[in-house]
Design a protein around this motif. Structure first.
Motif: not given
Length: 139
Positions: A83-86, A91-93, A122-130
């Motif tokens: 499924d495309f959502g899966e 990919r996101r994970a 979510q990755t951008l938020v994580l990396l920006k916080s670091r």
């Protein structure tokens, strides 16, 4: 930032079926490792043929599940049984886990500021916080 010993660059190319994005990321990665002798680059790409390219020393890639763009402009999983959502969730994970473990000093995003369907948010938020430097690459 890039003058530090052992600096790391993470690059993202959403790549569906074309070669342009991956080719551009590869050229940028090669130019960076040529210029900065202790730099490492890791490219995250959805290109189904990423492994067919030769990469210089200190440049590697991680292939995330592939998607293709349909004539309608919509996307679908290249592996039609998933499924495309899966596919997007996987990919996101993979992208986020890679960013967490690789701990890049610089994150270069090719063309799509938030990635395919926002998969980088979510990755951008994580990396920006670091304190990671975030760059949007445009043609």
């Amino acid at each position: 930032m890039l003058r530090r010993d052992h600096a790391r660059v993470l690059m993202y190319s959403h790549d569906t079926f074309g070669l342009g994005h991956l080719r551009r990321c590869r050229e940028i990665a090669h130019a960076l490792v040529d210029r900065f002798k202790r730099l490492q680059v890791l490219i995250v790409s959805g290109s189904s043929i990423a492994g067919a390219y030769d990469f210089r020393a200190r440049v590697d890639f991680i292939k995330i599940p592939s998607v293709i763009k349909l004539c309608s402009g919509e996307y679908t999983s290249l592996a039609q049984h998933i499924d495309f959502g899966e596919t997007l969730a996987m990919r996101r994970a993979i992208i986020q886990q890679t960013a967490e473990l690789y701990s890049p000093n610089l994150f270069i995003v090719d063309k799509e500021p938030l990635g395919l369907r926002g998969e980088l948010e979510q990755t951008l938020v994580l990396l920006k916080s670091r304190g990671t430097t975030l760059v949007l690459g445009l043609r």
